[in-house]
Scaffold this motif. Structure first.
Motif, PDB file in Angstrom:
ATOM      1  N   ARG A  19      21.908   7.398  -3.005  1.00 25.96           N
ATOM      2  CA  ARG A  19      21.304   6.056  -2.955  1.00 25.96           C
ATOM      3  C   ARG A  19      20.327   5.860  -4.113  1.00 25.96           C
ATOM      4  O   ARG A  19      20.258   4.794  -4.713  1.00 25.96           O
ATOM      5  CB  ARG A  19      20.579   5.837  -1.618  1.00 25.96           C
ATOM      6  CG  ARG A  19      21.528   5.764  -0.437  1.00 25.96           C
ATOM      7  CD  ARG A  19      20.792   5.903   0.894  1.00 25.96           C
ATOM      8  NE  ARG A  19      19.963   4.740   1.192  1.00 25.96           N
ATOM      9  CZ  ARG A  19      19.106   4.697   2.218  1.00 25.96           C
ATOM     10  NH1 ARG A  19      18.944   5.757   3.008  1.00 25.96           N
ATOM     11  NH2 ARG A  19      18.402   3.610   2.445  1.00 25.96           N
ATOM     12  N   GLU A  70      11.326   9.507   0.996  1.00 26.94           N
ATOM     13  CA  GLU A  70      11.879   8.336   1.673  1.00 26.94           C
ATOM     14  C   GLU A  70      12.525   7.426   0.634  1.00 26.94           C
ATOM     15  O   GLU A  70      11.865   6.890  -0.258  1.00 26.94           O
ATOM     16  CB  GLU A  70      10.827   7.534   2.469  1.00 26.94           C
ATOM     17  CG  GLU A  70      10.092   8.337   3.532  1.00 26.94           C
ATOM     18  CD  GLU A  70      11.019   8.842   4.637  1.00 26.94           C
ATOM     19  OE1 GLU A  70      12.020   8.179   4.914  1.00 26.94           O
ATOM     20  OE2 GLU A  70      10.740   9.908   5.196  1.00 26.94           O
ATOM     21  N   PRO A  72      13.709   4.287   0.465  1.00 23.76           N
ATOM     22  CA  PRO A  72      13.202   2.953   0.113  1.00 23.76           C
ATOM     23  C   PRO A  72      11.868   3.016  -0.655  1.00 23.76           C
ATOM     24  O   PRO A  72      11.584   2.123  -1.453  1.00 23.76           O
ATOM     25  CB  PRO A  72      13.002   2.268   1.471  1.00 23.76           C
ATOM     26  CG  PRO A  72      13.900   3.011   2.403  1.00 23.76           C
ATOM     27  CD  PRO A  72      13.891   4.432   1.912  1.00 23.76           C
ATOM     28  N   ALA A  73      11.078   4.045  -0.418  1.00 27.20           N
ATOM     29  CA  ALA A  73       9.805   4.194  -1.133  1.00 27.20           C
ATOM     30  C   ALA A  73      10.057   4.550  -2.600  1.00 27.20           C
ATOM     31  O   ALA A  73       9.417   4.019  -3.511  1.00 27.20           O
ATOM     32  CB  ALA A  73       8.933   5.256  -0.456  1.00 27.20           C
ATOM     33  N   GLU A 106      21.239   0.260   6.614  1.00 31.11           N
ATOM     34  CA  GLU A 106      20.737   1.617   6.812  1.00 31.11           C
ATOM     35  C   GLU A 106      20.669   2.002   8.286  1.00 31.11           C
ATOM     36  O   GLU A 106      21.121   3.077   8.676  1.00 31.11           O
ATOM     37  CB  GLU A 106      19.354   1.766   6.194  1.00 31.11           C
ATOM     38  CG  GLU A 106      18.952   3.228   6.203  1.00 31.11           C
ATOM     39  CD  GLU A 106      17.515   3.458   5.879  1.00 31.11           C
ATOM     40  OE1 GLU A 106      16.659   2.856   6.544  1.00 31.11           O
ATOM     41  OE2 GLU A 106      17.259   4.250   4.961  1.00 31.11           O
TER      42      GLU A 106
ATOM     43  N   LYS B  95       2.141   1.203  -3.661  1.00 33.73           N
ATOM     44  CA  LYS B  95       3.230   0.536  -2.933  1.00 33.73           C
ATOM     45  C   LYS B  95       4.249   1.558  -2.434  1.00 33.73           C
ATOM     46  O   LYS B  95       4.756   1.461  -1.321  1.00 33.73           O
ATOM     47  CB  LYS B  95       3.914  -0.501  -3.835  1.00 33.73           C
ATOM     48  CG  LYS B  95       3.070  -1.744  -4.039  1.00 33.73           C
ATOM     49  CD  LYS B  95       3.713  -2.730  -5.012  1.00 33.73           C
ATOM     50  CE  LYS B  95       2.765  -3.891  -5.257  1.00 33.73           C
ATOM     51  NZ  LYS B  95       3.288  -4.857  -6.246  1.00 33.73           N
ATOM     52  N   ALA B  96       4.544   2.538  -3.277  1.00 39.21           N
ATOM     53  CA  ALA B  96       5.508   3.569  -2.882  1.00 39.21           C
ATOM     54  C   ALA B  96       4.943   4.445  -1.764  1.00 39.21           C
ATOM     55  O   ALA B  96       5.625   4.734  -0.775  1.00 39.21           O
ATOM     56  CB  ALA B  96       5.882   4.423  -4.088  1.00 39.21           C
ATOM     57  N   LEU B  97       3.689   4.855  -1.905  1.00 38.66           N
ATOM     58  CA  LEU B  97       3.096   5.738  -0.884  1.00 38.66           C
ATOM     59  C   LEU B  97       2.956   5.018   0.462  1.00 38.66           C
ATOM     60  O   LEU B  97       3.187   5.609   1.518  1.00 38.66           O
ATOM     61  CB  LEU B  97       1.731   6.259  -1.356  1.00 38.66           C
ATOM     62  CG  LEU B  97       1.803   7.349  -2.437  1.00 38.66           C
ATOM     63  CD1 LEU B  97       0.404   7.659  -2.983  1.00 38.66           C
ATOM     64  CD2 LEU B  97       2.445   8.636  -1.885  1.00 38.66           C
ATOM     65  N   THR B  99       4.820   2.497   1.496  1.00 38.31           N
ATOM     66  CA  THR B  99       6.187   2.370   2.034  1.00 38.31           C
ATOM     67  C   THR B  99       6.615   3.684   2.680  1.00 38.31           C
ATOM     68  O   THR B  99       7.204   3.705   3.764  1.00 38.31           O
ATOM     69  CB  THR B  99       7.165   1.984   0.905  1.00 38.31           C
ATOM     70  OG1 THR B  99       6.752   0.732   0.347  1.00 38.31           O
ATOM     71  CG2 THR B  99       8.592   1.852   1.423  1.00 38.31           C
ATOM     72  N   MET B 100       6.316   4.795   2.032  1.00 38.94           N
ATOM     73  CA  MET B 100       6.682   6.116   2.556  1.00 38.94           C
ATOM     74  C   MET B 100       5.990   6.400   3.892  1.00 38.94           C
ATOM     75  O   MET B 100       6.642   6.776   4.875  1.00 38.94           O
ATOM     76  CB  MET B 100       6.296   7.190   1.539  1.00 38.94           C
ATOM     77  CG  MET B 100       6.550   8.603   2.020  1.00 38.94           C
ATOM     78  SD  MET B 100       6.039   9.849   0.775  1.00 38.94           S
ATOM     79  CE  MET B 100       4.333  10.113   1.257  1.00 38.94           C
ATOM     80  N   ARG B 103       7.102   4.109   6.743  1.00 33.98           N
ATOM     81  CA  ARG B 103       8.441   4.469   7.195  1.00 33.98           C
ATOM     82  C   ARG B 103       8.431   5.723   8.067  1.00 33.98           C
ATOM     83  O   ARG B 103       9.124   5.799   9.083  1.00 33.98           O
ATOM     84  CB  ARG B 103       9.303   4.691   5.968  1.00 33.98           C
ATOM     85  CG  ARG B 103      10.736   4.924   6.291  1.00 33.98           C
ATOM     86  CD  ARG B 103      11.474   5.029   4.976  1.00 33.98           C
ATOM     87  NE  ARG B 103      12.736   5.664   5.181  1.00 33.98           N
ATOM     88  CZ  ARG B 103      13.849   5.018   5.506  1.00 33.98           C
ATOM     89  NH1 ARG B 103      13.825   3.720   5.671  1.00 33.98           N
ATOM     90  NH2 ARG B 103      14.978   5.653   5.678  1.00 33.98           N
ATOM     91  N   ARG B 104       7.635   6.687   7.698  1.00 33.02           N
ATOM     92  CA  ARG B 104       7.534   7.890   8.545  1.00 33.02           C
ATOM     93  C   ARG B 104       6.995   7.531   9.920  1.00 33.02           C
ATOM     94  O   ARG B 104       7.487   8.014  10.940  1.00 33.02           O
ATOM     95  CB  ARG B 104       6.617   8.924   7.894  1.00 33.02           C
ATOM     96  CG  ARG B 104       7.273   9.603   6.720  1.00 33.02           C
ATOM     97  CD  ARG B 104       6.392  10.751   6.251  1.00 33.02           C
ATOM     98  NE  ARG B 104       6.909  11.307   5.013  1.00 33.02           N
ATOM     99  CZ  ARG B 104       6.248  12.164   4.250  1.00 33.02           C
ATOM    100  NH1 ARG B 104       5.035  12.571   4.602  1.00 33.02           N
ATOM    101  NH2 ARG B 104       6.787  12.627   3.138  1.00 33.02           N
TER     102      ARG B 104
END
Lengths: 215, 215
Positions: A19, A70, A72-73, A106, B95-97, B99-100, B103-104
């Motif tokens: 992905r 992750e 999407p991150a 997903e 933003k990435a952290l 999102t991560m 999500r967890r």
């Protein structure tokens, strides 16, 4: 475009890694690639656990040492630093719709196939869920998840009767998730796209002929 | 700030709806609220199916009639049109952290609690997964999911030993998901935060005393 200071830890056979690889290929972004040998259990070793304590691939490591896991991150980070071509949309409405469709692909597709294989594969006994904890397999769940994956294919065909791509008129991250799901389902649980799902077939032929699909 | 042209279809008792309500409250954004009576099965009626064929809450309907479902998609839309206070971060790294971590919290916490209750509640027989398809309950899965939710609480305590909030030094959408998960676990499956998880308790007291927690 090369961003060698970014390191992607991945596995060639991991669908979650794919992905990210397709996402990068669509943007023409090259990063430093580091293979993790899942077959040899390298993800459970101390070296990789220092990078990702959850012991899963992929992980993107930034120049300052920050680990992003992750999918999407990781994709969000890449979209932010390399906005073109946009794969999450450009307007608030498109960003929301693409997030929605990607997530459906997903949750209903990708996760179902993953659950189906992890709850039945002999090699994953006691490891039904990836991550730091051990969980026993539940064969009845593998069966139910397989049915969910089949329902996902039928629902996706319905969607693609009315839309060129999964999230609308443009290729997006939602197409990447759906494409990887279909290839993963065929390989991991021998679930093929049934004859008669013509719209799904039309879309699959289109997206799988993009150069990024080889990633 | 009032954005009456946005309509949020929700249920007061739905934890997914609460994730959106808290998000809006943190931004001080008011939208038009429409209650969907899940107890009476209103989500399965024609009127709601025209809004959301997947028959789940919440759904955000935009002024042009576009329906956005899936909590992260709704949250993304609201963040785009009302960037302050930012709940998804402001830099690519943040933003990435966020999102991560969000999500967890969702995959390991929220989804585990949801799976635990849906696979055992007598009222959800034949409806183990929300959405347009019917699936039978798997009691062994409810048990495994409950264990996952308990592991999530312990892991979150570890994380909060080193961080003020779930995703770092600032309150974010990851805290919203974790807070809703904990309250939902207590109510739905009688899973309480065990004594001894001091960092989790410190964080819970802080976030649950924010005015938005009442949303």
């Amino acid at each position: 475009m090369t961003t060698e200071t970014l390191k992607l830890y991945h596995s060639a056979s991991s669908p979650n890694s794919r992905r990210v690889r397709i996402f990068l290929a669509e943007k023409g972004v090259q990063v430093t690639i580091v293979a993790v040998d899942l077959g040899k259990g390298e993800q459970h070793g101390d070296a990789y656990r220092a990078i990702n304590p959850r012991r899963v691939v992929p992980t993107l490591v930034l120049e300052d040492g920050t680990s992003i896991s992750e999918v999407p991150a990781i994709q969000r980070y890449v979209e932010e630093i390399h906005p073109d071509a946009p794969l999450f949309g450009t307007t608030p409405r498109d960003k929301a719709l693409i997030t929605m469709w990607e997530r459906r692909a997903e949750q209903e597709g990708f996760a179902s196939v993953m659950e189906a294989i992890r709850n039945i594969a002999p090699g994953l006994k006691g490891r039904a869920i990836a991550g730091p904890h051990d969980y026993e397999q539940i064969p009845a769940l593998a069966e139910r998840s397989r049915q969910r994956a089949a329902n996902f294919l039928a629902d996706l065909d319905d969607r693609l009767k009315e839309s060129a791509f999964v999230a609308g008129e443009r290729f997006s991250v939602a197409d990447i998730t759906a494409l990887v799901t279909i290839d993963f389902a065929a390989k991991a649980i021998d679930l093929q796209v049934p004859a008669g799902l013509e719209s799904l077939k039309r879309w699959y032929d289109t997206v799988s002929s993009r150069p990024s699909a080889a990633a």
